[in-house]
Design a protein around this motif. Structure first.
Motif, PDB file in Angstrom:
ATOM      1  N   ALA A   1       0.826  -1.204   0.000  1.00 32.75           N
ATOM      2  CA  ALA A   1       0.000   0.000   0.000  1.00 32.75           C
ATOM      3  C   ALA A   1       0.862   1.257   0.000  1.00 32.75           C
ATOM      4  CB  ALA A   1      -0.938  -0.015   1.221  1.00 32.75           C
ATOM      5  N   GLU A   2       1.922   1.255   0.774  1.00 36.24           N
ATOM      6  CA  GLU A   2       2.794   2.423   0.859  1.00 36.24           C
ATOM      7  C   GLU A   2       3.477   2.709  -0.475  1.00 36.24           C
ATOM      8  OE1 GLU A   2       6.398   4.148   3.730  1.00 36.24           O
ATOM      9  OE2 GLU A   2       5.427   2.224   4.166  1.00 36.24           O
ATOM     10  N   LEU A   3       3.754   1.675  -1.243  1.00 36.51           N
ATOM     11  CA  LEU A   3       4.374   1.853  -2.552  1.00 36.51           C
ATOM     12  C   LEU A   3       3.345   2.089  -3.655  1.00 36.51           C
ATOM     13  CD1 LEU A   3       7.124  -0.936  -2.438  1.00 36.51           C
ATOM     14  CD2 LEU A   3       7.470   1.535  -2.325  1.00 36.51           C
ATOM     15  N   GLY A   4       2.054   2.114  -3.298  1.00 31.72           N
ATOM     16  CA  GLY A   4       1.028   2.316  -4.303  1.00 31.72           C
ATOM     17  C   GLY A   4       0.783   1.100  -5.165  1.00 31.72           C
ATOM     18  N   LEU A   5       1.038  -0.097  -4.619  1.00 29.10           N
ATOM     19  CA  LEU A   5       0.928  -1.332  -5.394  1.00 29.10           C
ATOM     20  C   LEU A   5      -0.247  -2.189  -4.936  1.00 29.10           C
ATOM     21  CD1 LEU A   5       4.711  -2.344  -5.435  1.00 29.10           C
ATOM     22  CD2 LEU A   5       3.441  -1.030  -7.144  1.00 29.10           C
ATOM     23  N   SER A   6      -1.197  -1.580  -4.248  1.00 33.46           N
ATOM     24  CA  SER A   6      -2.325  -2.360  -3.726  1.00 33.46           C
ATOM     25  C   SER A   6      -3.150  -2.977  -4.853  1.00 33.46           C
ATOM     26  CB  SER A   6      -3.215  -1.479  -2.857  1.00 33.46           C
ATOM     27  OG  SER A   6      -2.513  -1.047  -1.708  1.00 33.46           O
ATOM     28  N   ASP A   7      -3.370  -2.227  -5.934  1.00 35.23           N
ATOM     29  CA  ASP A   7      -4.148  -2.768  -7.056  1.00 35.23           C
ATOM     30  C   ASP A   7      -3.421  -3.940  -7.706  1.00 35.23           C
ATOM     31  OD1 ASP A   7      -6.078  -0.887  -6.592  1.00 35.23           O
ATOM     32  OD2 ASP A   7      -5.367   0.511  -8.137  1.00 35.23           O
TER      33      ASP A   7
ATOM     34  N   LEU B   1       4.211   2.900 -13.228  1.00 35.81           N
ATOM     35  CA  LEU B   1       3.860   2.309 -11.939  1.00 35.81           C
ATOM     36  C   LEU B   1       5.086   2.203 -11.047  1.00 35.81           C
ATOM     37  CD1 LEU B   1       1.707   0.894 -10.184  1.00 35.81           C
ATOM     38  CD2 LEU B   1       2.317  -1.255 -11.309  1.00 35.81           C
ATOM     39  N   ILE B   2       6.201   1.769 -11.628  1.00 38.93           N
ATOM     40  CA  ILE B   2       7.432   1.651 -10.850  1.00 38.93           C
ATOM     41  C   ILE B   2       7.955   3.032 -10.469  1.00 38.93           C
ATOM     42  CG2 ILE B   2       9.867   1.010 -11.049  1.00 38.93           C
ATOM     43  CD1 ILE B   2       9.072  -1.512 -12.377  1.00 38.93           C
ATOM     44  N   ALA B   3       7.788   4.008 -11.352  1.00 41.70           N
ATOM     45  CA  ALA B   3       8.244   5.367 -11.036  1.00 41.70           C
ATOM     46  C   ALA B   3       7.511   5.904  -9.807  1.00 41.70           C
ATOM     47  CB  ALA B   3       8.033   6.282 -12.237  1.00 41.70           C
TER      48      ALA B   3
ATOM     49  N   ALA C   1       6.110   4.048  -7.431  1.00 41.46           N
ATOM     50  CA  ALA C   1       6.569   3.276  -6.279  1.00 41.46           C
ATOM     51  C   ALA C   1       7.970   3.712  -5.845  1.00 41.46           C
ATOM     52  CB  ALA C   1       6.559   1.785  -6.621  1.00 41.46           C
ATOM     53  N   THR C   2       8.824   3.987  -6.830  1.00 40.08           N
ATOM     54  CA  THR C   2      10.187   4.426  -6.523  1.00 40.08           C
ATOM     55  C   THR C   2      10.185   5.771  -5.818  1.00 40.08           C
ATOM     56  OG1 THR C   2      11.061   3.224  -8.423  1.00 40.08           O
ATOM     57  CG2 THR C   2      12.412   4.989  -7.531  1.00 40.08           C
ATOM     58  N   GLU C   3       9.319   6.669  -6.286  1.00 37.18           N
ATOM     59  CA  GLU C   3       9.248   7.989  -5.660  1.00 37.18           C
ATOM     60  C   GLU C   3       8.851   7.866  -4.188  1.00 37.18           C
ATOM     61  OE1 GLU C   3       6.997  12.315  -6.388  1.00 37.18           O
ATOM     62  OE2 GLU C   3       6.740  10.651  -7.807  1.00 37.18           O
ATOM     63  N   ARG C   4       7.921   6.966  -3.890  1.00 34.57           N
ATOM     64  CA  ARG C   4       7.509   6.775  -2.497  1.00 34.57           C
ATOM     65  C   ARG C   4       8.614   6.084  -1.691  1.00 34.57           C
ATOM     66  NH1 ARG C   4       1.041   5.266  -2.766  1.00 34.57           N
ATOM     67  NH2 ARG C   4       0.502   6.768  -4.391  1.00 34.57           N
ATOM     68  N   LEU C   5       9.308   5.182  -2.338  1.00 36.60           N
ATOM     69  CA  LEU C   5      10.392   4.487  -1.647  1.00 36.60           C
ATOM     70  C   LEU C   5      11.524   5.441  -1.291  1.00 36.60           C
ATOM     71  CD1 LEU C   5      11.577   1.748  -0.707  1.00 36.60           C
ATOM     72  CD2 LEU C   5      12.539   1.486  -2.997  1.00 36.60           C
ATOM     73  N   LEU C   6      11.837   6.362  -2.182  1.00 35.00           N
ATOM     74  CA  LEU C   6      12.942   7.294  -1.955  1.00 35.00           C
ATOM     75  C   LEU C   6      12.590   8.410  -0.974  1.00 35.00           C
ATOM     76  CD1 LEU C   6      14.267   7.697  -5.613  1.00 35.00           C
ATOM     77  CD2 LEU C   6      15.419   6.545  -3.722  1.00 35.00           C
ATOM     78  N   LYS C   7      11.337   8.598  -0.686  1.00 37.41           N
ATOM     79  CA  LYS C   7      10.915   9.695   0.183  1.00 37.41           C
ATOM     80  C   LYS C   7      11.558   9.568   1.570  1.00 37.41           C
ATOM     81  CE  LYS C   7       6.816  12.122   1.882  1.00 37.41           C
ATOM     82  NZ  LYS C   7       5.319  12.127   1.926  1.00 37.41           N
ATOM     83  N   GLY C   8      12.297  10.604   1.969  1.00 37.52           N
ATOM     84  CA  GLY C   8      12.947  10.616   3.270  1.00 37.52           C
ATOM     85  C   GLY C   8      14.218   9.792   3.329  1.00 37.52           C
ATOM     86  N   ARG C   9      14.663   9.276   2.185  1.00 36.81           N
ATOM     87  CA  ARG C   9      15.867   8.453   2.146  1.00 36.81           C
ATOM     88  C   ARG C   9      16.869   9.054   1.164  1.00 36.81           C
ATOM     89  NH1 ARG C   9      11.556   4.606   2.338  1.00 36.81           N
ATOM     90  NH2 ARG C   9      11.725   3.230   4.151  1.00 36.81           N
ATOM     91  N   THR C  10      18.133   8.717   1.343  1.00 38.19           N
ATOM     92  CA  THR C  10      19.167   9.098   0.386  1.00 38.19           C
ATOM     93  C   THR C  10      19.111   8.125  -0.777  1.00 38.19           C
ATOM     94  OG1 THR C  10      20.535   9.853   2.229  1.00 38.19           O
ATOM     95  CG2 THR C  10      21.618   9.572   0.087  1.00 38.19           C
ATOM     96  N   GLY C  11      19.106   8.651  -2.017  1.00 33.47           N
ATOM     97  CA  GLY C  11      18.932   7.786  -3.178  1.00 33.47           C
ATOM     98  C   GLY C  11      20.007   7.973  -4.234  1.00 33.47           C
ATOM     99  N   ILE C  12      20.465   6.858  -4.799  1.00 37.22           N
ATOM    100  CA  ILE C  12      21.414   6.871  -5.917  1.00 37.22           C
ATOM    101  C   ILE C  12      20.769   6.107  -7.059  1.00 37.22           C
ATOM    102  CG2 ILE C  12      23.685   6.142  -6.733  1.00 37.22           C
ATOM    103  CD1 ILE C  12      24.698   6.373  -3.888  1.00 37.22           C
TER     104      ILE C  12
ATOM    105  N   GLU D   1      19.803   0.971 -12.811  1.00 40.50           N
ATOM    106  CA  GLU D   1      19.157   0.757 -14.101  1.00 40.50           C
ATOM    107  C   GLU D   1      17.898  -0.086 -13.926  1.00 40.50           C
ATOM    108  OE1 GLU D   1      21.823  -0.388 -17.213  1.00 40.50           O
ATOM    109  OE2 GLU D   1      23.544   0.403 -16.144  1.00 40.50           O
ATOM    110  N   ALA D   2      17.162   0.224 -12.862  1.00 41.42           N
ATOM    111  CA  ALA D   2      16.011  -0.614 -12.513  1.00 41.42           C
ATOM    112  C   ALA D   2      14.841  -0.485 -13.473  1.00 41.42           C
ATOM    113  CB  ALA D   2      15.533  -0.257 -11.095  1.00 41.42           C
ATOM    114  N   SER D   3      14.845   0.493 -14.374  1.00 38.99           N
ATOM    115  CA  SER D   3      13.732   0.654 -15.307  1.00 38.99           C
ATOM    116  C   SER D   3      14.217   0.672 -16.744  1.00 38.99           C
ATOM    117  CB  SER D   3      12.965   1.942 -15.000  1.00 38.99           C
ATOM    118  OG  SER D   3      13.825   3.066 -15.129  1.00 38.99           O
TER     119      SER D   3
END
Length: 573
Positions: free
Chosen positions: A446-452, A509-511, A513-524, A497-499
């Motif tokens: 749900a947090e990643l927006g993948l509930s559907d 859809l992955i974009a 989810a990725t945006e939510r995953l990176l929120k509040g975290r350091t991302g490379i 190169e995840a996408s």
């Protein structure tokens, strides 16, 4: 040899009570083997001397009791021998598998999965068979032979000298032929490992092989491996057969010598008829013991080669060593590459004094041509390799000072190649961690927006995933990878190169989810496609292992003279 002995002691020590019981049973079995035929000797001499029927029946009953006791002891000892062998080698197998997982990527690049499977499972299996057979088929028979020689000497020293000379001859032949045979068995195991590695690699590349018409080449290489296997197998079998033939001929000669001496000594009264029978029985028992040892010589030789290879793998040390244990603050972490240089070999340099800093909680996009060093930077961050010069720091702490488990616990990595297991969706996202409950998994979706997407799975978390099958697309596999990382809750996210090979719908859809995953975290974010880095905070462009441009994304995008702006105009990364 010292390494081999220490290795065996390590895994036999936890079984010491069983080992002690096994040793006692072994000596009990040897004593019964030696005592039972003496009853036959007494029976023959008693019958010849006119002993009473009751006395002869008593001797016969004692013989039967000793024989039954011997079989009971062997049965119990056989159980404990198998138990000790399998417990020890299963522990060794688990430790070897864990050891392989902890070895560096450079080690795994030099050794195929098929080869390591042959070491961890094949060689340990050989050692397990050897340990299960060793006590009674090899060690027990050897001790029994020593006991037989002692009793024969006590009966007549001349026959004792004959059997001693024969035994010494066999020992010398055994040592000599073992040294000749072991290299053949080692070569055979290496050939099997090469064949396993070849098959593993080709079977996982079936689609590419068929698509590019490489089947004839693969079959040709397979025939070469099989022919080599035949040659190695033939050589190992011949070496074992030569030894067996030599031993059988020498056994026949020794037995004939015993009969001749017995026939010569009997008329003079130096030996009784019962003692001749006893020595004959002992000679046959000695012969049987040596034949059994010979029969298991191939196992002994294979085990010697297996323990050499196991010891070599067991004592292979990783180049990346655990740090002493620095401390990191909670939450998102600063990442700094300070004049980092690195090369996979002495001949080339992959990175040359790369420097840039990424503030905590922000994201950076790494751009550059294939081979420019983007993925290498992420591997240095996770300490898959260590830098040749410079330093990689998290919150001003050199990653080499951190314990590997602590470092990797703070970093989550998602690549374009996601490994799925033939298991449930639950096991695939938790990586078989039973402590993560279903509610936690569903909240991660749900947090990643993948509930559907999760709701579309036919059996929910019990849906069986098949790697390489039709149950999941490449994009869906990456959704699982994102969920795995979310469940770990790391503070640094690496998207390598995840996408790079997704359809537009799945990429969107992955974009999200990725945006939510990176929120509040350091991302490379490592990418070839510019769409992947359109929302990052910073850009670093690499060229031939050097930073040719770095800065805030918005500033570089607005600067028409920047390389990033030119990449956007050209539509490629």
């Amino acid at each position: 040899m010292k390494q081999h002995i220490r290795l065996l002691k390590t895994y036999l020590k936890p079984q010491r009570k069983r080992v002690v019981l096994l040793v006692l049973l072994l000596f009990g079995s040897i004593a019964l083997d030696l005592l039972a035929p003496r009853q036959l000797s007494l029976f023959i001499d008693g019958a010849e001397a006119g002993a009473s029927l009751d006395a002869l029946v008593t001797v016969a009953v004692v013989f039967i009791v000793l024989t039954i006791a011997k079989q009971l002891v062997v049965a119990v000892a056989g159980y404990f021998s198998e138990d000790v062998g399998w417990r020890a080698t299963n522990a060794l197998r688990a430790d070897l598998a864990d050891h392989c997982l902890n070895l560096d990527i450079s080690f795994h690049k030099d050794h195929t999965p098929g080869e390591l499977m042959e070491r961890v499972d094949g060689d340990v299996g050989v050692l397990s068979d050897f340990m299960s057979l060793f006590v009674f088929s090899v060690l027990g028979r050897a001790l029994l032979a020593v006991g037989i020689l002692g009793l024969v000497f006590s009966t007549d020293y001349r026959i004792g000298l004959l059997l001693l000379a024969y035994s010494l001859f066999v020992v010398l032949v055994l040592r000599r032929l073992q040294s000749v045979g072991v290299p053949h068995f080692n070569a055979l195991r290496r050939t099997k490992a090469d064949l396993s590695g070849f098959l593993e690699e080709r079977l996982t590349s079936t689609e590419d092989i068929r698509a590019n018409g490489a089947r004839p080449y693969v079959m040709h290489r397979l025939s070469e491996h099989v022919e080599n296997l035949v040659r190695r197998t033939r050589a190992s079998m011949i070496s074992a057969r030569v030894f067996s033939s030599v031993l059988e001929i020498s056994l026949a000669a020794a037995t004939g010598g015993v009969f001749a001496l017995g026939a010569w000594l009997l008329p003079g009264g130096s030996i009784s008829l019962g003692e001749i029978f006893l020595i004959y029985y002992y000679t046959q028992l000695l012969s049987l013991s040596l034949i059994v040892i010979t029969h298991h010589l191939d196992t002994l030789q294979k085990a010697t080669g297996a323990i050499q290879r196991i010891s070599e793998l067991y004592h292979t040390t990783p180049q990346v060593r655990d740090g002493e244990g620095g401390s990191l603050p909670d939450g998102a972490l600063d990442v700094t590459f300070d004049a980092v240089s690195f090369g996979y070999g002495e001949a080339s340099r992959t990175l040359d004094e790369v420097s840039f800093a990424l503030p905590a909680g922000e994201t950076v996009g790494l751009l550059g041509r294939t081979g420019s060093g983007k993925t290498t930077l992420t591997r240095l961050l996770c300490r898959a390799y260590d830098v040749d010069a410079g330093a990689v720091r998290l919150a001003d702490v050199d990653v080499r000072d951190l314990r590997l488990a602590d470092l990797r616990d703070r970093i989550g990595v998602v690549t374009q190649d996601v490994q799925l297991f033939h298991a449930s969706l639950r096991d695939n996202v938790t990586l078989f961690d039973a402590t993560i409950d279903d509610g936690h998994i569903e909240r991660a979706f749900a947090e990643l927006g993948l509930s559907d997407w999760y709701a579309s799975q036919p059996d929910g978390l019990d849906t069986v995933m098949v790697n390489g099958g039709e149950t999941l697309s490449a994009g869906e596999a990456q959704l699982l990878a994102l969920t795995r990382v979310m469940l770990r809750d790391p503070d640094i996210i690496v998207l390598d190169e995840a996408s790079s090979r997704l359809d537009p719908g799945t990429e969107r859809l992955i974009a999200r989810a990725t945006e939510r995953l990176l929120k509040g975290r350091t991302g490379i974010v490592v990418a070839h496609r510019l769409a992947t880095v359109r929302k990052v905070d910073h850009i670093v462009v690499l060229d031939d292992g050097e930073v040719c441009e770095a800065g805030p994304r918005e500033r570089l995008e607005a600067d028409p003279a920047s390389r990033f702006s030119a990449l956007i105009a050209g539509g490629t990364a």
